[in-house]
Structures are given as C-alpha cells and as structure tokens.
Scaffold this motif. Structure first.
Motif, PDB file in Angstrom:
ATOM      1  N   ASP A 310       0.700  -1.209   0.401  1.00 28.66           N
ATOM      2  CA  ASP A 310      -0.287  -0.031  -0.097  1.00 28.66           C
ATOM      3  C   ASP A 310       0.609   1.750   0.233  1.00 28.66           C
ATOM      4  O   ASP A 310       0.463   1.804  -0.792  1.00 28.66           O
ATOM      5  CB  ASP A 310      -1.119   0.434   1.642  1.00 28.66           C
ATOM      6  CG  ASP A 310      -2.049  -1.480   1.016  1.00 28.66           C
ATOM      7  OD1 ASP A 310      -2.273  -1.542   0.178  1.00 28.66           O
ATOM      8  OD2 ASP A 310      -2.845  -1.441   2.418  1.00 28.66           O
ATOM      9  N   VAL A 311       2.371   1.131   0.893  1.00 26.15           N
ATOM     10  CA  VAL A 311       2.811   2.457   0.521  1.00 26.15           C
ATOM     11  C   VAL A 311       3.229   2.357  -0.398  1.00 26.15           C
ATOM     12  O   VAL A 311       3.543   4.118  -0.645  1.00 26.15           O
ATOM     13  CB  VAL A 311       4.176   2.407   1.890  1.00 26.15           C
ATOM     14  CG1 VAL A 311       5.261   3.192   1.657  1.00 26.15           C
ATOM     15  CG2 VAL A 311       3.412   2.322   3.411  1.00 26.15           C
ATOM     16  N   ARG A 313       2.416   1.883  -3.470  1.00 25.06           N
ATOM     17  CA  ARG A 313       1.251   2.358  -4.336  1.00 25.06           C
ATOM     18  C   ARG A 313       0.663   3.728  -4.434  1.00 25.06           C
ATOM     19  O   ARG A 313       0.325   3.917  -4.827  1.00 25.06           O
ATOM     20  CB  ARG A 313       0.172   1.238  -4.182  1.00 25.06           C
ATOM     21  CG  ARG A 313      -1.125   1.301  -5.233  1.00 25.06           C
ATOM     22  CD  ARG A 313      -2.205   1.049  -4.564  1.00 25.06           C
ATOM     23  NE  ARG A 313      -3.200   0.904  -6.167  1.00 25.06           N
ATOM     24  CZ  ARG A 313      -4.491   2.193  -4.989  1.00 25.06           C
ATOM     25  NH1 ARG A 313      -4.150   3.584  -4.859  1.00 25.06           N
ATOM     26  NH2 ARG A 313      -5.042   2.871  -6.861  1.00 25.06           N
ATOM     27  N   ARG A 314       0.728   4.235  -3.138  1.00 25.80           N
ATOM     28  CA  ARG A 314       0.875   5.531  -2.853  1.00 25.80           C
ATOM     29  C   ARG A 314       1.587   6.564  -3.906  1.00 25.80           C
ATOM     30  O   ARG A 314       1.491   7.924  -4.241  1.00 25.80           O
ATOM     31  CB  ARG A 314       0.502   5.789  -1.239  1.00 25.80           C
ATOM     32  CG  ARG A 314      -1.058   5.909  -0.582  1.00 25.80           C
ATOM     33  CD  ARG A 314      -0.886   5.672   0.310  1.00 25.80           C
ATOM     34  NE  ARG A 314      -0.160   5.014   1.686  1.00 25.80           N
ATOM     35  CZ  ARG A 314      -0.367   4.413   2.690  1.00 25.80           C
ATOM     36  NH1 ARG A 314      -1.387   3.547   2.327  1.00 25.80           N
ATOM     37  NH2 ARG A 314       0.367   4.293   3.056  1.00 25.80           N
ATOM     38  N   ARG A 315       2.923   5.547  -3.055  1.00 23.52           N
ATOM     39  CA  ARG A 315       3.679   6.302  -3.539  1.00 23.52           C
ATOM     40  C   ARG A 315       4.084   6.194  -5.191  1.00 23.52           C
ATOM     41  O   ARG A 315       4.552   7.534  -5.958  1.00 23.52           O
ATOM     42  CB  ARG A 315       5.777   5.933  -3.271  1.00 23.52           C
ATOM     43  CG  ARG A 315       5.432   6.761  -2.193  1.00 23.52           C
ATOM     44  CD  ARG A 315       6.493   5.632  -1.414  1.00 23.52           C
ATOM     45  NE  ARG A 315       6.920   5.982   0.121  1.00 23.52           N
ATOM     46  CZ  ARG A 315       7.534   5.491   0.850  1.00 23.52           C
ATOM     47  NH1 ARG A 315       8.497   4.776   0.283  1.00 23.52           N
ATOM     48  NH2 ARG A 315       7.951   5.449   2.063  1.00 23.52           N
ATOM     49  N   VAL A 317       1.251   6.760  -7.562  1.00 26.81           N
ATOM     50  CA  VAL A 317       0.206   7.012  -7.891  1.00 26.81           C
ATOM     51  C   VAL A 317       0.609   8.149  -7.426  1.00 26.81           C
ATOM     52  O   VAL A 317       0.175   9.030  -8.673  1.00 26.81           O
ATOM     53  CB  VAL A 317      -0.903   6.683  -7.138  1.00 26.81           C
ATOM     54  CG1 VAL A 317      -2.442   7.803  -7.283  1.00 26.81           C
ATOM     55  CG2 VAL A 317      -1.571   5.446  -7.385  1.00 26.81           C
ATOM     56  N   VAL A 318       1.667   9.089  -6.539  1.00 25.60           N
ATOM     57  CA  VAL A 318       1.283  10.452  -6.387  1.00 25.60           C
ATOM     58  C   VAL A 318       2.476  11.043  -7.479  1.00 25.60           C
ATOM     59  O   VAL A 318       2.617  12.527  -7.904  1.00 25.60           O
ATOM     60  CB  VAL A 318       1.889  10.527  -5.259  1.00 25.60           C
ATOM     61  CG1 VAL A 318       2.583  12.046  -4.677  1.00 25.60           C
ATOM     62  CG2 VAL A 318       0.881  10.460  -3.820  1.00 25.60           C
ATOM     63  N   GLY A 364      -9.415   4.107   0.958  1.00 26.31           N
ATOM     64  CA  GLY A 364      -9.038   4.944   0.597  1.00 26.31           C
ATOM     65  C   GLY A 364      -7.959   4.986  -0.724  1.00 26.31           C
ATOM     66  O   GLY A 364      -7.531   6.335  -1.333  1.00 26.31           O
ATOM     67  N   ARG A 365      -7.556   3.694  -1.067  1.00 25.97           N
ATOM     68  CA  ARG A 365      -7.803   3.666  -2.216  1.00 25.97           C
ATOM     69  C   ARG A 365      -8.542   4.555  -3.553  1.00 25.97           C
ATOM     70  O   ARG A 365      -7.938   5.019  -4.007  1.00 25.97           O
ATOM     71  CB  ARG A 365      -8.058   1.961  -2.923  1.00 25.97           C
ATOM     72  CG  ARG A 365      -7.542   1.558  -4.673  1.00 25.97           C
ATOM     73  CD  ARG A 365      -7.493  -0.150  -4.251  1.00 25.97           C
ATOM     74  NE  ARG A 365      -7.027  -0.209  -5.979  1.00 25.97           N
ATOM     75  CZ  ARG A 365      -7.162  -1.182  -6.351  1.00 25.97           C
ATOM     76  NH1 ARG A 365      -7.008  -2.411  -5.409  1.00 25.97           N
ATOM     77  NH2 ARG A 365      -6.926  -1.762  -7.150  1.00 25.97           N
ATOM     78  N   LEU A 368      -7.711   8.124  -3.419  1.00 26.13           N
ATOM     79  CA  LEU A 368      -6.444   8.581  -4.164  1.00 26.13           C
ATOM     80  C   LEU A 368      -6.540   8.874  -5.457  1.00 26.13           C
ATOM     81  O   LEU A 368      -5.858   9.838  -5.880  1.00 26.13           O
ATOM     82  CB  LEU A 368      -5.368   7.315  -3.466  1.00 26.13           C
ATOM     83  CG  LEU A 368      -4.079   7.569  -3.759  1.00 26.13           C
ATOM     84  CD1 LEU A 368      -3.271   9.012  -3.372  1.00 26.13           C
ATOM     85  CD2 LEU A 368      -3.113   6.329  -3.287  1.00 26.13           C
ATOM     86  N   ASP A 369      -7.562   7.361  -5.858  1.00 29.07           N
ATOM     87  CA  ASP A 369      -7.485   7.959  -7.243  1.00 29.07           C
ATOM     88  C   ASP A 369      -7.710   8.923  -7.794  1.00 29.07           C
ATOM     89  O   ASP A 369      -7.299   9.456  -8.762  1.00 29.07           O
ATOM     90  CB  ASP A 369      -7.876   6.183  -8.032  1.00 29.07           C
ATOM     91  CG  ASP A 369      -6.724   4.918  -7.232  1.00 29.07           C
ATOM     92  OD1 ASP A 369      -5.827   5.459  -7.600  1.00 29.07           O
ATOM     93  OD2 ASP A 369      -7.781   4.006  -7.234  1.00 29.07           O
TER      94      ASP A 369
END
Length: 410
Positions: A310-311, A313-315, A317-318, A364-365, A368-369
């Motif tokens: 998850d970490v 993936r967040r990085r 996407v950003v 959260g996903r 974020l998207d």
C-alpha cells in the motif's frame, strides 16, 4: 591511513550510527552503492582469538537466517585487525528512543510490534540461533514495523556471561532469571526478553523497576513483574512468557500463534440500569458488536507485505500524477491533442482502479485515485499557465535524469 579509517573491506563507512558492547555501527555503502550497516568489532574483541573462533562457527548459520522482521546478516569478515559484520540497514528509530517520548498506547500498534518480534524470534530460533541481547535498543521501527537487529552476535561472543568478578554483562532489566543465575541461556531466555521489551513498550518503564543492576537482578529472580498499565488482552501472554521456569514459557512459535489470533478488546464499560429506554441501550450495544470487523487471520508476514504494498502504491500514484501533469503541460501549446489524450488515458486508468477499490470496499484507494485525477488536471493547468514550454522541457529533462539515476542506483 585515511582509507583504513573510512573503509571496512569493500564497504565505505559514511557516518556512525551507534556503539555497543561488541563494536561501533556505521552507515555504509557496499560496492554497488547500496546502504548497509557495518559493525566494526572493538579491538579487544578482535584480539580475542577464542571470541573470533566462536563467531566464525556461527557465521554460516547467521547468514542463513532470513525473515521480514530481521535485519539479516549480509556479509562477515573476521580477518585482519578490523573484523566486521554487515547487516541490512533499517532506516528507522530504536524502540527505546520512541518509548522515551511516550509508551505505545495504540493496541493495534502494540499488537503489530508483538507479532513482528515473535516472528523474528521464531525465524532465529528455527535456525538454531539465540539472540541473548533482545532489548528495546535492539528493536528498530520503520513504517510502523519492527525489525530485530544484532541477532546471533551476542550468542556467538557469549556477551551474557559471568565474569571473573561475578558481575553479569548485559542489560539486567531484560535478562532471564536463569541467565542471571549463571545457567545456560537458550531460546526461553529470548522469550523472557521479548516479554520485558513488549511490557516496556506498553508502559514506558522497566517492569522490574530501576536502580543498581544487582537490585534489578534480584527483583527479576525473586519478585513478580509489575504489569500495571499493560493492556488486559496482553497480560496473560506476557505472564506466561515471564515464567521463572524456562520450561514453562511458550516458544516463539507458540507466541506467534497466540498473537496471530489475538485481537485487542476494549475494556467493557459498565451500563447503569435505566427503567426507561433500557431496550434501546441493549439494541445499541448489539449493533456495535455486530459492526466489529472479524479478526485478521493473515500471517504477520502477509500483513507486513500488504502494508508495504500500500505504501509503494501510494507513492507510485502520487509520482505518476506529478509526471503526467508535467508532461501534459509541456505539450499543451504545441501538441494539444497528445496533451489531452495523456490526461484522458491516465484518468481512465485511475477510474478503473477506483472501481476495483470500490468493489473491494477500500475507501482510501478510491479517494487516492480520484485525488490523483484531479491533481493531474490542476497541475496541468497551473504549469502550462505560469511556465513557458522551454522551462517545462527543462523540468521534464531533470525528471528523466533523476529517474535514470534511481534506476541505476537500484
């Protein structure tokens, strides 16, 4: 002469990380430019032929130990006057430093810490290694996950031993009774240290008190631990692990099994009887109980992998949001169709991913998207409005160069 100080074999020492009973630990780079931790043994240990011999016998086993919560030994060199041990570098903070700012109050964080340490001990013991120096200073926390360092070294060098003066070398507050009495320290001693370390994290204080080492050692052998402040769900596990008789303590694997099925339970709040509306209170309690999610049955390794995924993936996407916004802004003036197409494709890809997140009930996903889609559009508009195409091209070149450097470094 300078190279002998700034290097240990092929490893370039960058900065000191700390100093312990065995040697000084340095942040270092290996031959391929990766960061590692290098422990250079103290001169008196390097000059002790018997200590080096014992360590040599343990090296092969230490190199085989692997686990998601272990700072693995990567390389060892015991030749020359500067023997050293290389381990994986964990970019985190020691548990002792974190607890100095306040105990771990969140039950979920405490359970994650307990599971990670139990899994680390299980992996070490399965390989036939005993840590013998488990304490808060040897537990590193990174992204909320615990990592055990310095395993096997204390066992090989007999750190916890009775000296000629009869004093015990080590940290008395975390030593098992059999160790303080001069008996053999096996895996049960690590289990005892696991319990004292976890209790320290939960309470913010040593559970056998403070003071002179002989006084603390006496309380460990003859008194019961003070578990005041430890959450009720954790107390039975710690009491079993703190048994005076080593044979009565659970193994690390048994601890892991108990913690894997353990879910912190909030203390019950007494309900005052009320003649009117009592049935409504009961309905509310039942509703709250029905909405409590089921316990997570995944293994600690699977949980750690999911969190790390998850970490990452967040990085990702950003990062892609910033890159897409920059590329689209660069082509807005001369390639408007390509600029809009890039934004549309990126937006559609994230919308599809958001729908998968919605189906999986991952709020959260989804957030974020959708935020990344909006962010790329805002960035496209802002950059193309306030900066010229030439400046944006320079920025694209700098980003591509940085990405190339990162790829080569990895």
């Amino acid at each position: 002469m300078e190279s002998s100080v700034s290097n240990a074999g092929p490893y370039r020492l960058l900065s000191p990380l700390g100093k312990g009973g065995f040697g000084a630990v340095h942040l270092a780079l290996d031959a391929e430019g990766r960061t590692v931790a290098v422990k250079v043994l103290h001169p008196h240990i390097a000059a002790d032929a018997s200590a080096i011999t014992r360590l040599s016998r343990e090296v092969e086993t230490m190199l085989r130990v692997r686990g998601p919560h272990i700072a693995e030994v990567l390389d060892v060199s015991l030749e020359g006057d500067r023997p050293y041990i290389v381990t994986r570098y964990v970019p985190g903070r020691a548990l002792s430093t974190i607890v100095a700012e306040g105990p771990v109050k969140d039950d979920a964080d405490l359970l994650r810490l307990a599971r990670g340490l139990a899994e680390a001990l299980a992996a070490i013991h399965d390989a036939g290694v005993v840590h013998r120096d488990l304490k808060p200073a040897n537990v590193m926390l990174a992204d909320g996950e615990p990592y055990l360092i310095d395993f096997g070294i204390a066992s090989a060098l007999d750190l916890v031993s009775v000296t000629d003066t009869g004093a015990v070398v080590g940290t008395p507050g975390y030593l098992a009774p059999e160790v303080l009495e001069g008996r053999e320290a096996g895996p049960p001693a690590d289990v005892f240290a696991f319990a004292t370390t976890l209790a320290f994290a939960a309470t913010g204080r040593p559970i056998y008190g403070q003071g002179p080492a002989p006084a603390v050692a006496y309380r460990i052998v003859h008194h019961e631990p003070d578990l005041t402040g430890v959450p009720s769900w954790l107390v039975p596990i710690l009491r079993d692990a703190l048994a005076t008789d080593p044979a009565a303590r659970p193994t690390a694997g048994q601890l892991l099994a108990r913690l894997g099925a353990q879910r912190p339970v909030a203390p019950a709040t007494p309900v005052t009887p009320a003649p009117a509306g009592a049935h409504r209170e009961e309905e509310t309690v039942e509703l709250k109980a029905a909405t409590v999610p089921p316990p997570d049955t995944r293994s600690p390794a699977e949980i750690a992998f999911a969190r790390r995924r998850d970490v990452v993936r967040r990085r990702w996407v950003v990062g892609t949001c910033a890159v897409v916004g920059l590329l689209a802004a660069t082509g807005r003036e001369h390639l408007p169709e390509a600029s809009l197409l890039l934004l549309v494709v990126y937006g559609l890809a994230l919308l599809i991913d958001a729908m998968f997140g919605l189906a999986a009930k991952e709020r959260g996903r989804v957030v974020l998207d959708l935020s990344a889609i909006a962010g790329s559009i805002v960035l496209w508009w802002a950059l193309s409005t306030f900066f010229s195409t030439f400046i944006l091209l320079l920025a694209v070149g700098a980003v591509l160069f940085a990405l190339g450097v990162l790829v080569l470094a990895s």
